[in-house]
Each structure stands twice: as C-alpha cells, then as structure tokens.
Write a protein that holds these residues in place. Structure first.
Motif, PDB file in Angstrom:
ATOM      1  N   ALA A   1      31.470   6.219 116.841  1.00 41.15           N
ATOM      2  CA  ALA A   1      31.407   6.951 118.111  1.00 41.15           C
ATOM      3  C   ALA A   1      31.219   8.439 117.852  1.00 41.15           C
ATOM      4  CB  ALA A   1      32.678   6.708 118.918  1.00 41.15           C
ATOM      5  N   ARG A   2      31.978   8.973 116.918  1.00 43.56           N
ATOM      6  CA  ARG A   2      31.908  10.406 116.640  1.00 43.56           C
ATOM      7  C   ARG A   2      30.576  10.785 116.008  1.00 43.56           C
ATOM      8  NH1 ARG A   2      35.847  10.417 112.877  1.00 43.56           N
ATOM      9  NH2 ARG A   2      35.718  12.674 112.568  1.00 43.56           N
ATOM     10  N   ALA A   3      30.009   9.889 115.197  1.00 50.69           N
ATOM     11  CA  ALA A   3      28.687  10.156 114.615  1.00 50.69           C
ATOM     12  C   ALA A   3      27.619  10.210 115.700  1.00 50.69           C
ATOM     13  CB  ALA A   3      28.348   9.085 113.580  1.00 50.69           C
ATOM     14  N   ALA A   4      27.718   9.329 116.704  1.00 54.17           N
ATOM     15  CA  ALA A   4      26.747   9.332 117.807  1.00 54.17           C
ATOM     16  C   ALA A   4      26.893  10.599 118.648  1.00 54.17           C
ATOM     17  CB  ALA A   4      26.942   8.083 118.667  1.00 54.17           C
ATOM     18  N   ILE A   5      28.126  11.021 118.881  1.00 52.98           N
ATOM     19  CA  ILE A   5      28.369  12.258 119.632  1.00 52.98           C
ATOM     20  C   ILE A   5      27.830  13.461 118.858  1.00 52.98           C
ATOM     21  CG2 ILE A   5      30.158  13.777 120.548  1.00 52.98           C
ATOM     22  CD1 ILE A   5      31.890  11.125 120.827  1.00 52.98           C
TER      23      ILE A   5
ATOM     24  N   ILE B   1      30.563   4.016 123.181  1.00 55.61           N
ATOM     25  CA  ILE B   1      29.991   5.369 123.165  1.00 55.61           C
ATOM     26  C   ILE B   1      28.640   5.397 122.470  1.00 55.61           C
ATOM     27  CG2 ILE B   1      30.303   7.703 122.253  1.00 55.61           C
ATOM     28  CD1 ILE B   1      33.318   7.379 122.832  1.00 55.61           C
ATOM     29  N   LYS B   2      28.544   4.786 121.302  1.00 55.42           N
ATOM     30  CA  LYS B   2      27.267   4.768 120.575  1.00 55.42           C
ATOM     31  C   LYS B   2      26.194   4.076 121.411  1.00 55.42           C
ATOM     32  CE  LYS B   2      25.198   2.749 116.379  1.00 55.42           C
ATOM     33  NZ  LYS B   2      24.468   3.929 115.848  1.00 55.42           N
ATOM     34  N   ALA B   3      26.556   2.940 122.012  1.00 55.31           N
ATOM     35  CA  ALA B   3      25.593   2.211 122.846  1.00 55.31           C
ATOM     36  C   ALA B   3      25.142   3.063 124.026  1.00 55.31           C
ATOM     37  CB  ALA B   3      26.227   0.908 123.337  1.00 55.31           C
TER      38      ALA B   3
ATOM     39  N   ARG C   1      30.362  19.254 112.281  1.00 58.19           N
ATOM     40  CA  ARG C   1      30.797  18.296 111.263  1.00 58.19           C
ATOM     41  C   ARG C   1      31.532  17.133 111.935  1.00 58.19           C
ATOM     42  NH1 ARG C   1      34.741  22.126 108.386  1.00 58.19           N
ATOM     43  NH2 ARG C   1      35.280  22.228 110.603  1.00 58.19           N
ATOM     44  N   MET C   2      31.678  16.062 111.207  1.00 61.19           N
ATOM     45  CA  MET C   2      32.373  14.910 111.783  1.00 61.19           C
ATOM     46  C   MET C   2      33.784  15.282 112.237  1.00 61.19           C
ATOM     47  SD  MET C   2      30.747  11.951 112.036  1.00 61.19           S
ATOM     48  CE  MET C   2      31.910  10.599 111.770  1.00 61.19           C
ATOM     49  N   GLU C   3      34.464  16.130 111.476  1.00 61.21           N
ATOM     50  CA  GLU C   3      35.841  16.495 111.833  1.00 61.21           C
ATOM     51  C   GLU C   3      35.925  17.419 113.041  1.00 61.21           C
ATOM     52  OE1 GLU C   3      35.035  18.912 107.931  1.00 61.21           O
ATOM     53  OE2 GLU C   3      34.319  17.046 108.877  1.00 61.21           O
ATOM     54  N   ASP C   4      34.782  17.863 113.550  1.00 60.16           N
ATOM     55  CA  ASP C   4      34.752  18.708 114.743  1.00 60.16           C
ATOM     56  C   ASP C   4      34.629  17.896 116.028  1.00 60.16           C
ATOM     57  OD1 ASP C   4      34.782  21.025 113.143  1.00 60.16           O
ATOM     58  OD2 ASP C   4      32.605  20.952 112.912  1.00 60.16           O
ATOM     59  N   VAL C   5      34.539  16.571 115.908  1.00 62.20           N
ATOM     60  CA  VAL C   5      34.320  15.698 117.065  1.00 62.20           C
ATOM     61  C   VAL C   5      35.565  14.837 117.288  1.00 62.20           C
ATOM     62  CG1 VAL C   5      32.874  13.897 118.064  1.00 62.20           C
ATOM     63  CG2 VAL C   5      31.849  15.631 116.564  1.00 62.20           C
TER      64      VAL C   5
ATOM     65  N   VAL D   1      33.812  18.407 121.404  1.00 56.21           N
ATOM     66  CA  VAL D   1      33.112  18.897 120.224  1.00 56.21           C
ATOM     67  C   VAL D   1      33.505  20.356 120.019  1.00 56.21           C
ATOM     68  CG1 VAL D   1      30.864  19.345 119.166  1.00 56.21           C
ATOM     69  CG2 VAL D   1      31.188  17.320 120.621  1.00 56.21           C
ATOM     70  N   ILE D   2      34.010  20.673 118.838  1.00 54.68           N
ATOM     71  CA  ILE D   2      34.401  22.043 118.505  1.00 54.68           C
ATOM     72  C   ILE D   2      33.273  22.678 117.703  1.00 54.68           C
ATOM     73  CG2 ILE D   2      36.105  23.506 117.362  1.00 54.68           C
ATOM     74  CD1 ILE D   2      38.159  21.321 117.757  1.00 54.68           C
ATOM     75  N   SER D   3      32.852  23.875 118.112  1.00 54.45           N
ATOM     76  CA  SER D   3      31.746  24.550 117.422  1.00 54.45           C
ATOM     77  C   SER D   3      31.966  26.057 117.452  1.00 54.45           C
ATOM     78  CB  SER D   3      30.409  24.187 118.080  1.00 54.45           C
ATOM     79  OG  SER D   3      30.376  24.629 119.428  1.00 54.45           O
ATOM     80  N   GLY D   4      31.044  26.777 116.807  1.00 56.80           N
ATOM     81  CA  GLY D   4      31.168  28.231 116.760  1.00 56.80           C
ATOM     82  C   GLY D   4      32.049  28.667 115.607  1.00 56.80           C
ATOM     83  N   ASN D   5      32.909  29.628 115.852  1.00 57.88           N
ATOM     84  CA  ASN D   5      33.718  30.241 114.793  1.00 57.88           C
ATOM     85  C   ASN D   5      34.930  29.377 114.450  1.00 57.88           C
ATOM     86  OD1 ASN D   5      34.722  32.008 112.928  1.00 57.88           O
ATOM     87  ND2 ASN D   5      35.206  33.640 114.379  1.00 57.88           N
ATOM     88  N   VAL D   6      34.646  28.232 113.864  1.00 62.77           N
ATOM     89  CA  VAL D   6      35.695  27.276 113.525  1.00 62.77           C
ATOM     90  C   VAL D   6      36.605  27.821 112.427  1.00 62.77           C
ATOM     91  CG1 VAL D   6      36.132  24.966 112.606  1.00 62.77           C
ATOM     92  CG2 VAL D   6      34.285  25.317 114.257  1.00 62.77           C
TER      93      VAL D   6
END
Length: 409
Positions: free
Chosen positions: A75-79, A284-286, A92-96, A251-256
């Motif tokens: 699911a997180r990879a699809a997101i 989710i992936k579907a 990154r995966m850990e940001d989802v 999803v966390i992004s930017g100045n992580v």
C-alpha cells in the motif's frame, strides 16, 4: 457526578450535533427527513469499484494479524509512486503512513506536535476535525480568512498577520470542504513561501483531490515545496466512495531532516495504536493503480457534475441566497440574507428548516465560519431527491420572506 474532560469544551462536530440528533428523533417519529448534511456517498447509491473490494476480500485472511505500525508495504509503495508522479520529490517508504482514515492521521500528527498554547493557522470556514484536534491536544486555533469575494481562496496576507512566535503550522483543505474551492498554484506558492519564512509545518488535507469540475486542476502543495515540512493527507473515502473502510494515508515531505524528533513522536503514536485497518490497506494498491471511475462521475455528463450543476442552479435562483460555484468536492457553501427572511442566524435557519420542511443541512458556523449567515448543502443525492429537497428550501424561504412593499396612501 462524573464530568467529561475540560479539553472537550472547544471540541464540536455539528455535522452530527444537536440538529442532527433532532433529525433522528423526527425519523423515529415516522417522518422522512431529506439529508443534505454529510459527505457519505454510500446512502446515495454510488458504485464502489469492484476491483478494490475484490482485492480486499481476497486478502481478508492475510489481514487477521497485526500489521506494521506505519502500514502495509504494498500500500505504501503504491502511495509513494502516486505522489512521486505528482512531482513531490524525495519520498521514501518510511515517509508514507496509512491510517484509519485521514481523521486518525490528522489527530496523530497534531498530537505529536502540540504543547499547551501552541498555535495552528486554520481556515475559516474549516472542516471541524482540524480545529477540534488542535483544541483537543492543548493548542489554539488561529483562523485565517477565506471569503466568497475571492472564490473562497485563502487570504495569505491575513494568514501572515496572524503568525506569532507560538505558531507551529498551517492547515490547508484543498479541494475545500465546505466551500468546494480548488486553490490555484499561485496561491499555494505564496503559502509555501510563508511556511519557509516562518519555519511552519504545512498540513494539507487533499481527500477530494480527484473530484474536480469544469477543468479545474488540483496541485499538491508538497510538489511546490522543498524547504518546509509538509504533511499531505488523502485516502479511499471520497475519491473511491468507500468511507466505511477507513483507509487513509499521510505522506511526509520537504525538510524531513529537521523534523526527526517530531517524526519520532508520530512513530510512537502510530505504534501505540498498533496498526491501521489491515484488510482495507489491501485495497489501496488496487485503487490507485486501477481504473479511475471517479473520472466518469465528474465528466460533463457524469452524475456528480450534473448534480453539482443542479444544486448550484437552484440555489442561485432563490432570492436572498448567494453562492460561488464549487469547483471540487461535493459541497456548496451559500450565504443567506437573514433579515430578508426574519431570521436571526444560521442556526435558527437550519433548525427551523428541519422542523418545518424535514430537510437537514448544516449551519456555516458549524464549520467555524466567522459570520453566522451561511450554510452547507451536500449534492450527493440523486437528482430527483436533490430537487425535492431544494424545492422545499425554496418554499420555506418564500414563506419566511419579509415583504418590502410600501403602501402608498
């Protein structure tokens, strides 16, 4: 006497508040109440995409145990792929994270951040989850204006005027609930600059990001940002019409790199809830990779667009009501000329409409709007249902109308 926590004193959810409770009492008495109050597609026969349900059903046994606290890998990879394609860099995966709807993730993200007295900029009007969560965790909501005169876009100058040393973040709801506004990239860029200037976190609720009309284009603010921390929220609830599955994501992004301690707090809270609904995560992936049925609904001849047009046309034709045509989501936020109908405020209007016409809508102050002369209508019901409800509103206001005729002697 056992009393509730004082932290709940400023927490409210009028979408299911006292007027809603009155509507349920009327139903119990045998009345038919026409509900235009909540954004739930299920009662109005919107099709749930079969491939999502089938994928989830096929993996029910795989979802018997606990999953990873931040979510299922597939699911997180699809997101991640979805948001990378939107131009958000460095995910990154850990940001989802997955969650039990956006609601849970919004609350976790604020709980991990706020100390007593910290301030968060929240739009007025807002979706009350955000303001309630800020209050619940000891923070203070500071409201920035969004007005009909500017198509309900955020007033960035007003936003900046409210920033203090205690301000921690900015909440955006885009596409917007309750107004239906879709924010242009130019406005989002101004907000990004503000977040960078004052080192603020952007909380961007984008749960309606695929429900757009008349060629409106949605831009994820995170795609315009690299220097501020940005948390982007969405899920299956609205775009895929499956609110009961409670499948959301963040999803966390930017100045992580500057937010390691804060993100550690999010991880702690994610672990405390153990995991989110695992069977729903298999959908989710579907959903993200499959056929996007929402595009059929928002096409010019699609059901949602047709109902949006019907609602806007009929509301606009009622003397004393005014509204901006919504460009996204499935809500219309209209103003009412209260003196014209001998009404004191939006609550009185909504309550009296329910008791006399058995139509349920939500008053604008239920969305923390700073004026008490607005209301929200949901245009999810089928056209015939919607037309009946809107005709009842028109009839009610015609009865209430104060005559302006002056007798000439």
């Amino acid at each position: 006497m056992i009393t509730r926590s004082t932290r709940l004193n400023q927490v409210a959810y009028d979408i299911r508040g006292k007027i809603y409770e009155q509507s349920q009492a009327l139903v119990q008495q045998g009345h038919q109440v026409l509900s235009l109050h909540i954004g739930d597609p299920a009662p109005f026969h919107f099709p749930v995409p079969d491939h999502i349900v089938e994928r989830m059903a096929a993996h029910l046994r795989d979802g018997q145990g606990y999953g990873d606290a931040i979510g299922l890998d597939e699911a997180r990879a699809a997101i991640r792929a979805e948001y990378s394609a939107r131009g958000i860099k460095g995910i990154r995966m850990e940001d989802v994270y997955t969650g039990n709807g956006v609601s849970e993730l919004a609350m976790i993200s604020l709980q991990a951040l706020l100390n007593d007295g910290d301030e968060v900029l929240v739009p007025t009007p807002d979706y009350p989850l955000w303001s309630s969560a800020v209050h619940l965790y000891g923070g203070k909501c500071v409201y920035y204006r969004c007005d009909a005169s500017s198509d309900w876009y955020p007033d960035v100058e007003d936003m900046e005027r409210h920033i203090t040393s205690r301000t921690k973040g900015i909440v955006l709801i885009n596409p917007n609930n309750p107004t239906g506004a879709v924010y242009p990239a130019e406005v989002l860029q101004q907000i990004v600059k503000l977040a960078e200037k004052y080192n603020l976190i952007i909380f961007s609720d984008e749960i309606y990001d695929k429900i757009l009309y008349d060629g409106a284009k949605h831009t994820s603010i995170a795609a315009l940002n690299t220097k501020a921390l940005c948390l982007t929220f969405s899920g299956l609830t609205k775009n895929y019409r499956i609110p009961g599955f409670r499948a959301g994501w963040m999803v966390i992004s930017g100045n992580v790199s500057a937010a390691r301690d804060y993100i550690g707090g999010i991880n702690l809270l994610a672990n405390l809830r153990v995991c989110s609904n695992l069977p729903a995560q298999y959908g989710i992936k579907a959903a993200l990779e499959g056929y996007q049925h929402i595009n059929d609904l928002i096409a010019p001849d699609g059901r949602l667009q047709q109902q949006r047009d019907l609602c806007y046309q009929k509301i606009s034709q009622i003397p004393g009501l005014h509204c901006v045509k919504p460009m996204g989501a499935f809500y219309l936020f209209a103003s009412i000329d209260l003196p014209k109908f001998n009404l004191n405020n939006d609550y009185e209007f909504v309550y009296t409409l329910l008791t006399e016409e058995k139509v349920l809508i939500v008053q604008g102050t239920g969305f923390n709007y700073y004026r008490d002369d607005h209301f929200r209508v949901v245009f999810l019901p089928e056209a015939a249902y919607l037309e009946t409800a809107l005709d009842r509103i028109a009839s009610f206001l015609e009865r209430k109308r104060v005559s302006k005729a002056i007798s000439v002697k």
